[in-house]
Design a protein around this motif. Structure first.
Motif, mmCIF file in Angstrom:
data_model
loop_
_atom_site.group_PDB
_atom_site.id
_atom_site.type_symbol
_atom_site.label_atom_id
_atom_site.label_comp_id
_atom_site.label_asym_id
_atom_site.label_seq_id
_atom_site.Cartn_x
_atom_site.Cartn_y
_atom_site.Cartn_z
ATOM 1 N N PRO A 98 1.024 -1.364 0.124
ATOM 2 C CA PRO A 98 -0.017 -0.187 -0.020
ATOM 3 C C PRO A 98 1.216 1.544 -0.224
ATOM 4 N N GLU A 99 1.783 1.209 0.424
ATOM 5 C CA GLU A 99 2.929 2.488 0.293
ATOM 6 C C GLU A 99 3.039 2.759 -0.762
ATOM 7 N N PHE A 100 3.443 1.537 -1.611
ATOM 8 C CA PHE A 100 3.925 2.663 -3.082
ATOM 9 C C PHE A 100 2.434 2.770 -4.161
ATOM 10 N N THR A 101 1.394 1.921 -3.394
ATOM 11 C CA THR A 101 -0.050 2.482 -4.185
ATOM 12 C C THR A 101 -0.037 3.893 -3.748
ATOM 13 N N ALA A 102 0.008 4.439 -2.936
ATOM 14 C CA ALA A 102 -0.182 6.014 -2.549
ATOM 15 C C ALA A 102 1.187 6.950 -3.626
ATOM 16 N N TYR A 103 1.939 5.945 -3.781
ATOM 17 C CA TYR A 103 2.879 7.006 -4.653
ATOM 18 C C TYR A 103 2.563 6.206 -6.084
ATOM 19 N N TYR A 104 1.913 5.694 -6.109
ATOM 20 C CA TYR A 104 1.364 5.232 -7.378
ATOM 21 C C TYR A 104 -0.236 6.286 -7.662
ATOM 22 N N ASP A 105 -0.768 6.129 -6.504
ATOM 23 C CA ASP A 105 -1.602 7.411 -7.299
ATOM 24 C C ASP A 105 -1.591 8.794 -7.760
ATOM 25 N N LEU A 106 0.162 9.606 -6.859
ATOM 26 C CA LEU A 106 -0.109 11.290 -6.418
ATOM 27 C C LEU A 106 0.390 10.853 -8.436
ATOM 28 N N PHE A 107 1.404 9.402 -8.502
ATOM 29 C CA PHE A 107 1.849 10.078 -9.893
ATOM 30 C C PHE A 107 2.231 9.597 -11.512
ATOM 31 N N TYR A 108 0.122 8.794 -10.726
ATOM 32 C CA TYR A 108 0.125 8.178 -12.161
ATOM 33 C C TYR A 108 -1.450 8.706 -11.880
ATOM 34 N N PRO A 109 -2.144 9.393 -11.590
ATOM 35 C CA PRO A 109 -3.700 9.693 -11.896
ATOM 36 C C PRO A 109 -4.345 8.855 -12.641
ATOM 37 N N SER A 110 -3.633 9.305 -14.079
ATOM 38 C CA SER A 110 -4.722 9.060 -15.063
ATOM 39 C C SER A 110 -3.665 7.596 -16.213
ATOM 40 N N PHE A 111 -2.640 6.874 -15.349
ATOM 41 C CA PHE A 111 -2.208 5.901 -15.301
ATOM 42 C C PHE A 111 -0.739 6.320 -16.140
ATOM 43 N N LYS A 112 -0.646 7.233 -16.321
ATOM 44 C CA LYS A 112 0.346 8.387 -17.430
ATOM 45 C C LYS A 112 1.568 9.291 -16.184
ATOM 46 N N LYS A 113 2.659 8.579 -15.957
ATOM 47 C CA LYS A 113 3.609 9.302 -15.278
ATOM 48 C C LYS A 113 3.387 11.441 -15.519
ATOM 49 N N ILE A 114 3.148 11.768 -13.987
ATOM 50 C CA ILE A 114 3.091 12.984 -14.004
ATOM 51 C C ILE A 114 3.458 13.681 -12.760
ATOM 52 N N VAL A 115 3.965 14.792 -13.409
ATOM 53 C CA VAL A 115 4.674 15.675 -11.618
ATOM 54 C C VAL A 115 3.708 16.426 -11.149
ATOM 55 N N PRO A 116 3.229 15.713 -9.641
ATOM 56 C CA PRO A 116 2.508 15.928 -9.046
ATOM 57 C C PRO A 116 2.316 17.712 -8.229
ATOM 58 N N ALA A 117 0.678 17.675 -7.981
ATOM 59 C CA ALA A 117 0.487 19.053 -7.680
ATOM 60 C C ALA A 117 1.567 19.483 -6.226
ATOM 61 N N ASN A 118 1.473 18.588 -5.447
ATOM 62 C CA ASN A 118 2.194 18.494 -4.484
ATOM 63 C C ASN A 118 3.673 18.570 -4.775
ATOM 64 N N ILE A 119 4.312 18.790 -5.753
ATOM 65 C CA ILE A 119 5.600 18.166 -5.639
ATOM 66 C C ILE A 119 6.121 19.584 -4.638
ATOM 67 N N ASN A 120 6.383 20.502 -4.028
ATOM 68 C CA ASN A 120 6.612 21.427 -3.805
ATOM 69 C C ASN A 120 6.947 20.771 -2.235
ATOM 70 N N VAL A 121 6.393 20.523 -1.618
ATOM 71 C CA VAL A 121 6.693 19.353 -0.717
ATOM 72 C C VAL A 121 6.909 17.441 -0.946
ATOM 73 N N LEU A 122 7.070 17.666 -1.483
ATOM 74 C CA LEU A 122 7.342 16.023 -1.870
ATOM 75 C C LEU A 122 9.327 15.923 -2.147
ATOM 76 N N LEU A 123 8.709 16.723 -2.993
ATOM 77 C CA LEU A 123 10.872 17.510 -3.376
ATOM 78 C C LEU A 123 11.410 18.549 -1.952
ATOM 79 N N SER A 124 11.580 18.231 -1.550
ATOM 80 C CA SER A 124 12.508 18.764 -0.456
ATOM 81 C C SER A 124 13.112 18.283 0.125
ATOM 82 N N ASN A 125 13.578 17.117 0.230
ATOM 83 C CA ASN A 125 14.579 16.656 0.502
ATOM 84 C C ASN A 125 15.879 16.735 -0.500
ATOM 85 N N PRO A 126 16.871 16.938 -0.139
ATOM 86 C CA PRO A 126 18.319 17.157 -0.619
ATOM 87 C C PRO A 126 18.981 15.454 -1.173
#
Length: 207
Positions: free
Chosen positions: A87-115
């Motif tokens: 389920p942990e991977f499923t949660a990220y699948y839902d973020l990055f593949y909302p329509s079965f194609k990889k996108i940049v999630p709208a909350n990437i400013n939160v996700l991409l915060s760790n160096p």
């Protein structure tokens, strides 16, 4: 086959590496009710595959698979592994593949915060340029690339440009941004990938 209990959660390090690899070459795929992480790189990037294998070891029961695959008319060597579904991977699948194609999630400013995420992304898709460094973002839309640039500026205070490459936008770090970029991520870069931070102009030997 060994199953991973639902109670097992991704560590902060695993989350950071996962975000970086999903922005790069990694993929999450549905398999039954949940999703699993699929890592596949060129055999030349085996150190990166082994690093990710170590990071996600508690979700894996297979060995790294090194194999040849025909692409077009040529044979290439690859290295890959797949995690168990969880389920942990499923949660990220839902973020990055909302329509079965990889996108940049709208909350990437939160996700991409760790160096660390930033560093893994560069190891995946970064390229040395004549005077700077680029990240090959061909698979993303112009809007997605803009989101990434905004996240980089907000979280790391690094200004970037976009260049056209094969008709798509890629992110470019000019020479004046490289010092700040190195300070943020260089300690996470594997030795085999540090060359990406040395522009081609700096490698030219004068007589």
């Amino acid at each position: 086959m060994r199953t991973i209990p639902r109670e097992v959660c991704l560590s902060e390090t695993q989350k950071a590496v996962l975000v970086g690899t999903l922005l790069g070459d990694g993929a999450i795929k549905l398999h039954g009710k949940n999703a699993r992480l699929h890592i596949k790189h060129s055999r030349n990037q085996l150190p990166l595959v082994l690093y990710k294998y170590f990071v996600f070891a508690n979700f894996i029961s297979m060995d790294v698979n090194v194999f040849e695959q025909r692409v077009g008319k040529k044979d290439y060597k690859f290295a890959e592994f797949v995690t168990h579904t969880h389920p942990e991977f499923t949660a990220y699948y839902d973020l990055f593949y909302p329509s079965f194609k990889k996108i940049v999630p709208a909350n990437i400013n939160v996700l991409l915060s760790n160096p660390l995420s930033f560093a893994v992304w560069i190891m995946d898709d970064g390229s040395a340029e004549y005077a700077g460094l680029s990240i090959q973002t061909h698979s993303f839309t112009a809007k997605d690339v803009q989101r990434l640039q905004e996240a980089i500026l907000t979280n790391f205070e690094i200004e970037t440009l976009t260049h056209k490459n094969k008709g798509r936008d890629i992110i470019y770090f000019p020479k004046q941004s490289l010092s700040k970029l190195r300070k943020q991520v260089f300690k996470f870069i594997l030795p085999e990938f540090k060359y990406k931070f040395l522009p081609y102009s700096a490698r030219i030997q004068t007589p």
